[in-house]
Scaffold this motif. Structure first.
Motif, PDB file in Angstrom:
ATOM      1  N   LEU A   1       0.832  -1.201   0.000  1.00 56.56           N
ATOM      2  CA  LEU A   1       0.000   0.000   0.000  1.00 56.56           C
ATOM      3  C   LEU A   1       0.870   1.256   0.000  1.00 56.56           C
ATOM      4  CD1 LEU A   1      -2.860  -0.972   2.483  1.00 56.56           C
ATOM      5  CD2 LEU A   1      -3.062  -0.587   0.009  1.00 56.56           C
TER       6      LEU A   1
ATOM      7  N   LEU B   1       2.235   1.765  -3.437  1.00 58.93           N
ATOM      8  CA  LEU B   1       1.216   2.251  -4.362  1.00 58.93           C
ATOM      9  C   LEU B   1       0.949   3.738  -4.154  1.00 58.93           C
ATOM     10  CD1 LEU B   1      -1.414  -0.648  -4.405  1.00 58.93           C
ATOM     11  CD2 LEU B   1       0.214  -0.033  -6.195  1.00 58.93           C
TER      12      LEU B   1
ATOM     13  N   TRP C   1      -4.526   5.455 -11.374  1.00 60.25           N
ATOM     14  CA  TRP C   1      -5.041   4.113 -11.046  1.00 60.25           C
ATOM     15  C   TRP C   1      -6.218   3.756 -11.941  1.00 60.25           C
ATOM     16  CZ3 TRP C   1      -3.616   0.115  -7.955  1.00 60.25           C
ATOM     17  CH2 TRP C   1      -4.585  -0.842  -7.619  1.00 60.25           C
TER      18      TRP C   1
ATOM     19  N   TRP D   1      -8.858  -7.488  -1.746  1.00 62.99           N
ATOM     20  CA  TRP D   1      -7.677  -6.626  -1.805  1.00 62.99           C
ATOM     21  C   TRP D   1      -7.803  -5.626  -2.943  1.00 62.99           C
ATOM     22  CZ3 TRP D   1      -3.759  -5.025   0.928  1.00 62.99           C
ATOM     23  CH2 TRP D   1      -2.657  -4.434   0.293  1.00 62.99           C
TER      24      TRP D   1
ATOM     25  N   CYS E   1      -7.885  -1.551  -2.423  1.00 61.00           N
ATOM     26  CA  CYS E   1      -6.954  -0.611  -3.061  1.00 61.00           C
ATOM     27  C   CYS E   1      -7.719   0.452  -3.850  1.00 61.00           C
ATOM     28  CB  CYS E   1      -5.999  -1.359  -3.990  1.00 61.00           C
ATOM     29  SG  CYS E   1      -4.799  -2.411  -3.134  1.00 61.00           S
TER      30      CYS E   1
END
Length: 269
Positions: free
Chosen positions: A99, A102, A113, A168, A172
């Motif tokens: 994380l 990212l 994204w 997950w 995100c």
């Protein structure tokens, strides 16, 4: 001496610099509105150049999208792979490292994204195929990470790993969407926030949980389900054209349906 081919427009900006300006604006537009609703004309206006110039540089709307997608996909893959690589014992857990990576990779272009995870891409085109390439690579990393995480917890059911991989991805996407709405939050602040949320979730889910791996309830959670595969679901199988995988019943490739926050229909090529 500067030649005409190295300049863009009438402002005397070197072509390489102008291309970067165009890509930054296009990434924001594709990430905000989605491929279908984004127009080359809107990107040209945003940059302050003509629409023919964008076609001269990138050939088409799809060519411009691909020029935006590749650096985004490469940057995210590199960030995830680096975060999942070897670490010392004092480092945060793998999910938190991923994380953090990212957030750091997306900080300058948070909507990037949604350039990668855009459901409005025309099916069967180069844009959809290239985006699927990057998403599949990220899925493979997520599958490895979730399987390792559950194995450490004593769970080996492949459907558990598949479900966690879906969760997950959704996590995100939701966190990036929230982050876009809170531009004052730095990558470091987001990582600390996620760490607090994870600790709170562990406390909540652990409360009253007596179904560990050694109990009958815990063992039941690790057995292959009857509607799964006779071999316990070993292996992830082969990808099918529609994005699923030839895997145990119920285990499928993630559907990439999370669109950009402000996506609408009606874009032009």
């Amino acid at each position: 001496m500067t030649t005409l081919s190295s300049r863009a427009g009438t402002k005397g900006v070197p072509r390489a610099d102008r291309e970067q300006q165009i890509l930054a604006a296009a990434t924001e537009e594709f990430g905000r509105h989605g491929y279908e609703a984004t127009t080359v004309a809107a990107i040209a206006v945003r940059v302050g150049v003509t629409k023919p110039l964008l076609h001269q540089y990138f050939g088409s709307k799809e060519g411009l999208y691909l020029a935006c997608l590749d650096p985004v996909g490469d940057r995210l893959l590199h960030a995830i792979r680096t975060a999942m690589a070897g670490h010392d014992t004092a480092a945060p857990s793998t999910p938190l490292r991923v994380l953090s990576a990212l957030f750091t990779a997306l900080d300058a272009q948070r909507r990037a994204w949604f350039v990668l995870y855009d459901p409005s891409l025309p099916p069967g085109g180069d844009a959809a195929r290239r985006a699927a390439h990057y998403r599949d690579a990220i899925d493979d990393l997520a599958a490895t990470g979730t399987a390792d995480l559950l194995r450490t917890a004593g769970t080996t059911d492949p459907l558990d790993a598949d479900a966690l991989m879906y969760a997950w991805r959704g996590l995100c996407t939701a966190l990036v969407r929230w982050w876009i709405e809170h531009p004052d939050q730095s990558p470091e602040a987001m990582t600390r926030r996620c760490a607090r949320i994870v600790r709170a979730a562990q406390t909540v889910f652990a409360a009253g949980d007596d179904s560990g791996p050694g109990t009958s309830a815990g063992r039941a959670g690790t057995e292959p389900e009857q509607n799964g595969c006779a071999d316990g679901g070993a292996g992830r199988g082969h990808r099918l054209r529609d994005g699923a995988v030839n895997a145990p019943a119920g285990v499928t490739r993630l559907r990439h349906s999370q669109g950009p926050p402000d996506s609408t229909s009606g874009g032009e090529a």
